[in-house]
Design a protein around this motif. Structure first.
Motif, short mmCIF file in Angstrom:
data_model
loop_
_atom_site.label_atom_id
_atom_site.label_comp_id
_atom_site.label_asym_id
_atom_site.label_seq_id
_atom_site.Cartn_x
_atom_site.Cartn_y
_atom_site.Cartn_z
N UNK A 757 -6.55 -11.96 0.62
CA UNK A 757 -6.14 -11.22 -0.50
C UNK A 757 -6.83 -9.77 -0.84
N UNK A 758 -8.25 -10.15 -0.78
CA UNK A 758 -9.15 -8.94 -0.91
C UNK A 758 -8.57 -7.53 -0.05
N UNK A 759 -8.47 -8.02 1.14
CA UNK A 759 -8.08 -6.90 2.23
C UNK A 759 -6.64 -6.45 2.02
N UNK A 760 -5.87 -7.40 1.61
CA UNK A 760 -4.60 -6.72 1.15
C UNK A 760 -4.35 -6.00 0.14
N UNK A 761 -5.28 -6.23 -0.93
CA UNK A 761 -5.29 -5.58 -2.12
C UNK A 761 -5.53 -4.04 -1.90
N UNK A 762 -6.82 -3.98 -0.95
CA UNK A 762 -7.37 -2.43 -0.62
C UNK A 762 -6.52 -1.74 0.16
N UNK A 763 -5.82 -2.42 1.17
CA UNK A 763 -4.95 -1.67 1.85
C UNK A 763 -3.61 -1.31 1.07
N UNK A 764 -3.31 -1.93 0.15
CA UNK A 764 -2.22 -1.57 -0.84
C UNK A 764 -2.65 -0.33 -1.65
N UNK A 765 -3.95 -0.45 -2.00
CA UNK A 765 -4.58 0.73 -2.98
C UNK A 765 -4.55 2.30 -1.94
N UNK A 766 -4.60 1.65 -0.80
CA UNK A 766 -4.87 3.06 -0.01
C UNK A 766 -3.49 3.42 0.28
N UNK A 767 -2.73 2.56 0.36
CA UNK A 767 -1.05 3.20 0.74
C UNK A 767 -0.81 3.59 -0.61
N UNK A 768 -1.03 3.26 -1.86
CA UNK A 768 -0.59 3.80 -2.98
C UNK A 768 -1.34 5.25 -3.17
N UNK A 769 -2.58 5.49 -2.79
CA UNK A 769 -3.18 6.62 -2.89
C UNK A 769 -2.51 7.69 -2.03
N UNK A 770 -2.10 7.33 -0.98
CA UNK A 770 -1.48 8.24 0.12
C UNK A 770 -0.08 8.73 -0.31
N UNK A 771 0.76 7.64 -0.89
CA UNK A 771 2.01 8.09 -1.45
C UNK A 771 2.44 7.12 -2.54
#
Length: 868
Positions: A757-771
């Motif tokens: 879940x930690x990695x999933x959350x960070x990846x989701x945050x990076x996706x949000x920052x891009x778009x």
């Protein structure tokens, strides 16, 4: 401990109650649960969060004293003078009118603690108040206690929601203990306290009160440790006595035997005590019968009963009961492995132990079960009974692992003066090297083993010593020497099966590091059982199996396997270091970073005494957890990790290096993080540790520091490193470098399937920052709700803090209320809501109302990650 305890672990239940009773169409709630489970504490927390200016409430507490008084529980909330000569019907109407009038035009909330103790008229008032809409009910109810018919009608007719309040789980209990004691609690102690109280807050409070100020509860190296003993405490004894009640002697005998010997076979206890007393104890809910394979065993219904009974029974009576239990188990033939251990302990505790071979075999079983305290007791008794060198060696080893290495070395020196055969020299040398490795910082355990090799001539014994030199080579970081030595041990015709299996476990650990964690995992799992018979010859085989199992699971991304592993031993510092490290790493990857930090912090006391070999890795894990939690102690933990990374602990260098990258990145020192990663990656590549290298590159990716070189290397690693973690990490890196939001979202779900879940959350945050978008905002908010206070670089989304008024208006607007409706409700100018909303949009980085629900939810989820 006399102050009210802090509220932990039930925020979701509290918020659910608040939402239910303050909704536009409110619905009452009855909190139901066992005595002492924390219903009233939850109720008080609900009331502290209730806005009384909008939701006025009347609070009543029913008691045994008011149970027979008409409306007695409501005496303090009803007008002082009831109507003269009123009959029950008029009293009912008078009470309902008073409750309805309390809030004026606002909805009234009626609060009743212990609603099951209401008198019949009071219960009817509550029923009519709910049915007529005069009030919304919040109440507590003891689930095992009958209630007036009017109260049961509340949930039968669906007038209220009945919510079961469960006992605290292990994590909640551990968190509560840390807050009450104002320092972390060593995990084995916290687990034991949770087990004996079964998460019952009242019992936990009484147990802690009985331990307060006693030597049984000590603070060492920043964490509390409980010895496992309960001192005599009148309040705790009285609480248990009230639950047990007065017992006739035959039933008390049942309870005493079960308390001293549980689990005990149903047929044995019936044979000793008779079927009648056993049935009576079961009917009184004092014992329970549980299925154990083909056996039916008897246990006490609550562990605390056993704790109190064992401490209250007289010494002579306890001796008699334990001797009876030993005879009962022996009468069945003591066929099971654990039967031998139980009989030996019962004989030892009843002062009837006379067989040195029985004591020695039991000591070996205790050691194999990782209970070094019990192993030391039994080995000492066996030695005193004349069991000879094997008992001396085992006693010394257990004493050292229990935290007294100097005494262990003295005992081994004494044994060395009397025992000089090849086998005895070898056993003493290995035992000495273990004490030096695990507990003495500046020692040279390899020198001890090299000296023994030079003195021993028997080829089988020499092969056995070489097998023990292998882990020392690994600890020193002599990996090339290790590979050759392991191959030699396996090829040596004089190597025993135990020596070969020991070598295999280390080979599997190296295979996991070098990119084959799945193959290592498939091979090591069966060894947990198949190697049990080899442990007497090779006592540290179990340690090596657990170490390899943990490493392979983590590198494969199979963190759930670690969470499902057997509980850590009550006291075995070396193995505790391994299990704490593995579980803390798994918990961090699962997103439970605060729990991981508490777990690692609680282990430090034991590790400083008998498990120092794991200090660098555990301090490194503490540094990682503190860094992602925004805890300023991260730097201090990292300093300790690097300080304790002595020449004989170099196998922990990868974990210390990973912690350095995370700490620097979380502190915003990105150039330092990149340099630390380059240094670590260089070391890992030289040793061929591809699976560990994946973690280093992945840490850079998660921090937003990956570059084209990182991407190329991760693609190369993914082609040769087994397991879903390596594949997902490589995809993550590539998607981030290419800005592929669709792929990043897919990676989020892949991490979710792996429970990372930690990695999933960070990846989701990076996706949000891009778009940024509503869908990814909602998904990120959901993920943030599953983790504990994480503050990593990826989660820095640039959302400026909202003021209290801005947040209030944003909440209203997100539900669809117009600016005019908001202004009317808040009694402000019609322009005020729009002025505030324009500021909200700017702070959240959105254009207008349509984006507000998703972004506001994300903002709130991020806000809960910040320390209060």
């Amino acid at each position: 401990m006399g102050e009210p305890w802090q509220f932990v672990g039930r925020h979701a239940e509290r918020d659910s109650v608040l939402k239910s009773v303050t909704a536009s169409t409110p619905r009452g709630v009855v909190l139901s649960g066992a005595a002492g489970v924390g219903k009233s504490r939850l109720l008080r927390e609900v009331l502290t969060k209730l806005d009384r200016s909008r939701f006025p409430y009347l609070a009543a507490a029913a008691t045994a004293a008011t149970a027979n008084l008409p409306l007695g529980a409501f005496a303090e909330i009803l007008p002082p003078t009831p109507p003269m000569g009123a009959n029950p019907t008029l009293l009912l109407r008078w009470a309902l009118d008073a409750i309805r009038a309390h809030g004026g035009e606002l909805p009234t909330i009626l609060v009743v603690d212990d609603i099951h103790l209401l008198d019949p008229l009071g219960a009817t008032v509550v029923l009519y108040a709910c049915r007529s809409g005069a009030a919304t009910l919040i109440a507590t109810h003891r689930s095992e206690t009958p209630v007036p018919e009017a109260i049961s009608t509340l949930w039968k007719d669906d007038l209220v929601e009945r919510v079961e309040v469960k006992a605290l789980d292990e994590q909640q209990t551990t968190e509560l203990l840390g807050k009450v004691l104002q320092a972390p609690v060593q995990q084995a102690s916290a687990t034991r306290l949770w087990q004996i109280t079964e998460g019952n807050a009242l019992l936990l409070r009484e147990v802690l009160t009985s331990l307060e100020g006693t030597p049984e509860l000590t603070l060492e190296h920043g964490s509390w440790t409980w010895s496992g003993k309960l001192p005599t405490d009148p309040a705790l004894n009285q609480l248990v006595d009230e639950r047990i009640g007065r017992l006739e002697d035959p039933v008390r005998k049942v309870l005493e035997l079960v308390a001293l010997g549980e689990p005990i076979g149903l047929n044995l206890i019936q044979r000793e005590c008779g079927e009648g007393p056993v049935a009576q104890a079961e009917d009184s809910l004092l014992i329970r019968v549980v299925e154990d394979g083909k056996r039916q065993n008897v246990r006490l219904t609550h562990p605390i009963y056993g704790e109190v009974l064992r401490h209250s029974i007289s010494v002579t009576r306890a001796h008699k009961r334990r001797a009876q239990l030993a005879e009962l188990i022996e009468s069945t033939g003591a066929r099971r492995r654990q039967d031998l251990l139980r009989v030996a302990v019962l004989r030892l505790d009843s002062r009837t132990a006379t067989d040195p071979s029985q004591l020695l075999r039991a000591a070996g079983l205790a050691f194999a079960d990782l209970d070094t305290r019990l192993a030391a007791r039994l080995a000492e008794a066996a030695n005193n009974a004349g069991a000879g060198f094997p008992a001396q060696e085992l006693f010394a080893t257990a004493v050292g692992l229990n935290g007294d290495p100097q005494k262990a070395l003295e005992l081994l020196d004494e044994a060395a003066r009397e025992h000089t055969s090849d086998w005895e020299v070898a056993r003493i040398a290995v035992a000495r090297s273990v004490q030096q490795m695990t507990a003495i910082d500046d020692s040279d355990p390899l020198a001890v083993l090299d000296d023994a090799i030079g003195r021993v001539t028997d080829p089988t014994t020499r092969a056995w010593i070489r097998a023990h030199i292998a882990p020392e080579r690994m600890f020193y970081g002599f990996y090339e020497d290790l590979d050759k030595l392991l191959a030699d041990v396996n090829a040596d015709p004089y190597s025993s099966e135990a020596a070969k299996q020991f070598a295999v476990t280390l080979q599997l650990a190296m295979r996991a590091w070098r990119g084959e964690p799945m193959a290592a995992l498939r091979a090591i799992v069966p060894m947990e059982r198949s190697s049990l018979s080899l442990i007497p010859e090779m006592p540290y085989l179990s340690n090596s199996i657990h170490y390899t199992l943990g490493q392979a699971s983590l590198l494969a991304g199979d963190v759930i396997h670690i969470q499902g592993a057997p509980d850590q031993p009550e006291f075995f510092p070396v193995l505790e270091g391994q299990q704490v490290l593995n579980r803390a790493q798994a918990l961090r990857m699962l997103g439970n970073t605060r729990q991981a930090q508490r777990l690692a912090q609680g282990a430090l006391g034991h590790l400083h005494t008998g498990g120092r070999i794991f200090l660098p890795a555990v301090y490194a894990e503490l540094a990682q957890c503190a860094a992602v939690n925004g805890d300023g102690a991260a730097e201090d933990y990292l300093v300790e990790a690097e300080r304790t990374l002595t020449r004989a602990r170099q196998n922990h260098l990868p974990w210390v290096g990973l912690a350095r990258i995370q700490v620097d990145a979380s502190a915003g020192r990105m150039e330092a993080a990149r340099a630390a990663a380059d240094d670590l990656i260089g070391i890992l590549r030289r040793n061929g540790f591809s699976a560990l290298e994946v973690l280093a590159h992945h840490t850079l990716t998660r921090a937003g520091l990956a570059d084209a070189e990182t991407g190329d290397r991760m693609a190369e690693l993914a082609s040769k490193v087994e397991g879903p973690l390596a594949q997902a990490a490589a995809r993550h890196t590539h998607a981030l470098l290419t800005g592929d939001v669709t792929e990043l979202k897919s990676i989020v779900e892949e991490y979710g399937r792996l429970r990372l879940t930690l990695f999933a959350t960070e990846a989701a945050a990076q996706a949000y920052q891009i778009k940024p978008g509503d869908a990814i905002a909602f998904r990120l908010a959901d993920l943030l709700g599953q983790i504990e206070g994480v503050q990593t670089p990826a989660l820095n989304l640039g959302m400026t803090a909202l003021t209290e008024r801005e947040l209030e208006i944003a909440d209203m607007a997100a539900t669809g209320m117009s600016s005019r409706a908001i202004a009317d409700q808040l009694v402000v100018s019609h322009r005020t809501p729009d002025n505030h909303l324009f500021k909200v949009y700017a702070k959240l980085g959105i254009a207008g109302r349509t984006e507000l629900p998703a972004r506001l939810r994300l903002y709130k989820a991020l806000h809960t990650q910040r320390p209060s």
